[in-house]
Design an enzyme around this catalytic site. Structure first.
Site, mmCIF file in Angstrom:
data_model
loop_
_atom_site.group_PDB
_atom_site.id
_atom_site.type_symbol
_atom_site.label_atom_id
_atom_site.label_comp_id
_atom_site.label_asym_id
_atom_site.label_seq_id
_atom_site.Cartn_x
_atom_site.Cartn_y
_atom_site.Cartn_z
ATOM 1 N N LYS A 72 37.892 33.217 40.585
ATOM 2 C CA LYS A 72 38.274 33.492 41.977
ATOM 3 C C LYS A 72 37.289 32.918 43.002
ATOM 4 O O LYS A 72 37.693 32.576 44.115
ATOM 5 C CB LYS A 72 38.463 35.000 42.182
ATOM 6 C CG LYS A 72 39.718 35.516 41.512
ATOM 7 C CD LYS A 72 39.871 37.017 41.633
ATOM 8 C CE LYS A 72 41.136 37.469 40.910
ATOM 9 N NZ LYS A 72 41.298 38.926 40.937
ATOM 10 N N ASP A 108 44.539 39.818 47.059
ATOM 11 C CA ASP A 108 43.924 40.986 46.397
ATOM 12 C C ASP A 108 43.536 42.045 47.426
ATOM 13 O O ASP A 108 43.656 43.242 47.170
ATOM 14 C CB ASP A 108 42.617 40.575 45.688
ATOM 15 C CG ASP A 108 42.855 40.042 44.289
ATOM 16 O OD1 ASP A 108 43.954 40.252 43.734
ATOM 17 O OD2 ASP A 108 41.928 39.416 43.745
HETATM 18 P P1 ATR Z 1 36.681 38.158 39.126
HETATM 19 O O1 ATR Z 1 36.865 36.911 39.894
HETATM 20 O O2 ATR Z 1 37.955 38.636 38.489
HETATM 21 O O3 ATR Z 1 35.998 39.251 39.875
HETATM 22 P P2 ATR Z 1 34.230 37.224 37.979
HETATM 23 O O4 ATR Z 1 33.958 36.476 39.230
HETATM 24 O O5 ATR Z 1 33.986 36.559 36.679
HETATM 25 O O6 ATR Z 1 35.729 37.710 37.931
HETATM 26 O O7 ATR Z 1 33.420 38.600 38.054
HETATM 27 C C1 ATR Z 1 33.374 39.470 36.992
HETATM 28 C C2 ATR Z 1 32.322 40.532 37.277
HETATM 29 O O8 ATR Z 1 32.272 41.402 36.149
HETATM 30 C C3 ATR Z 1 30.930 39.983 37.457
HETATM 31 O O9 ATR Z 1 30.251 40.785 38.385
HETATM 32 C C4 ATR Z 1 30.315 40.152 36.068
HETATM 33 O O10 ATR Z 1 28.917 40.326 36.054
HETATM 34 P P3 ATR Z 1 27.886 39.058 36.143
HETATM 35 O O11 ATR Z 1 27.805 38.728 37.595
HETATM 36 O O12 ATR Z 1 26.638 39.560 35.576
HETATM 37 O O13 ATR Z 1 28.531 37.963 35.321
HETATM 38 C C5 ATR Z 1 30.951 41.438 35.631
HETATM 39 N N1 ATR Z 1 30.988 41.551 34.173
HETATM 40 C C6 ATR Z 1 31.674 40.760 33.324
HETATM 41 N N2 ATR Z 1 31.503 41.174 32.052
HETATM 42 C C7 ATR Z 1 30.659 42.253 32.118
HETATM 43 C C8 ATR Z 1 30.076 43.126 31.136
HETATM 44 N N3 ATR Z 1 30.326 42.981 29.842
HETATM 45 N N4 ATR Z 1 29.262 44.123 31.578
HETATM 46 C C9 ATR Z 1 28.998 44.289 32.888
HETATM 47 N N5 ATR Z 1 29.525 43.490 33.863
HETATM 48 C C10 ATR Z 1 30.340 42.492 33.481
#
Ligand code: ATR
Length: 289
Positions: A72, A108
């Site tokens: 996104k 969203d």
């Molecule tokens: P979206 O666009 O759908 O919000 P994204 O930009 O990939 O997807 O964001 C996902 C969020 O979930 C991020 O904040 C990510 O943390 P990081 O910034 O550290 O990557 C978080 N996230 C993803 N997997 C995670 C996990 N296993 N535990 C904690 N946070 C997680």
């Protein structure tokens, strides 16, 4: 399913991975019901192929694209134009291809706002909230909460620096909102939890197929005056929602937000409006949710 012919226009979804998504199900159902000559397809793009993937959509004249996790934010540099709301939020979940020019939108934010009001009866003004995650979905959620005069907003994220960047932007744009920021630190979120009204988990933790994982917050930190929202809708009850429910909190998954944002995207591409209640019925029948 529509009868595909030489005039069929393609729509689709990009993300990685896509196994959890019901967007193809709901969009193709509405296209068929409204007798529109379009088809909606999943396009799973590998993380190092995003630029080529977007170029491919352009070359193939895909008319409309939804963007999901994790693209996104990352998709923005490859677009030709941004709607002002998407620009302000810094995230795009819908793209419209108008004669080869790709314009990014954010549906969203309105979907989240509508969900809070219609499905939880939650009014944002003067409340206190904690957002988990600092990706594209978190940007839209934070913007809605700040715009609607939340009093206190905290953001925690696995990568603390990403949360800090978002907190900095919100502090600049909304000086009246008290903003707190941290990595995922148990002593931090426990210290604010008692006074929170709303928790929004924007991470994919607990999303199918990896459903059997510990929630980001400790299972015993919730209380009964909370509304806990998980933007994940597959499965309908994630481990964080189960823990919150056990503590007597009100809970909500991301299904209606998904449906509301999809209505706005569908209208943008086709000019027609699908019925949310039909989609709800479809999801109930096909998924049993
Ligand atoms: P979206 O666009 O759908 O919000 P994204 O930009 O990939 O997807 O964001 C996902 C969020 O979930 C991020 O904040 C990510 O943390 P990081 O910034 O550290 O990557 C978080 N996230 C993803 N997997 C995670 C996990 N296993 N535990 C904690 N946070 C997680």
């Amino acid at each position: 399913m529509v009868d595909i012919d030489i005039d069929t226009t393609a729509l689709g979804l990009i993300g990685y991975p896509l196994g959890h998504s019901i967007s193809p199900l709901i969009h193709n159902y509405a296209l068929d019901k409204l007798d529109l000559n379009y088809v909606y397809l999943p396009f799973e793009i590998e993380p190092d192929q995003l630029k080529e993937g977007i170029q491919g959509l352009r070359s193939l004249k895909i008319k409309g694209i939804n963007v999901t996790i994790p693209y996104k934010n990352d998709v923005i540099p490859y677009l030709d134009d941004l709607d002002p709301l998407a620009e302000q939020i810094g995230a795009v979940n819908t793209i419209n291809n108008h004669e080869g020019k790709l314009k990014g939108y954010n549906t969203d934010a309105s979907g989240f706002k509508k969900m809070l009001k219609e499905d939880a009866g939650f009014s944002i003004k003067g409340k206190k909230a904690l957002i988990i995650g600092a990706g594209g979905a978190s940007r839209a959620v934070g913007e809605v909460l700040c715009q609607n005069k939340i009093q206190e907003l905290h953001i925690i994220n696995r990568t603390e620096n990403k949360a800090r960047q978002l907190a900095k932007k919100w502090r600049e744009n909304y000086p009246a909102v008290e903003i707190g920021v941290k990595g995922i630190a148990e002593n931090y979120y426990r210290s604010i939890m008692e006074r929170m009204d709303l928790i929004v988990d924007t991470t994919p933790v607990g999303m199918a197929p990896e459903t059997d994982v510990a929630p980001v917050l400790a299972a015993d930190c919730f209380h009964s005056n909370l509304l806990v929202v998980d933007l994940v809708y597959n499965p309908p009850e994630t481990t964080i929602l189960r823990a919150a429910k056990k503590a007597g909190a009100q809970t909500l998954n991301g299904l209606t937000m998904l449906l509301y944002q999809a209505v706005d995207a569908f209208k943008l591409w086709t000019g027609k409006e699908p019925e949310v209640k039909d989609w709800y019925q479809l999801v109930l029948e096909k998924k049993g949710w």
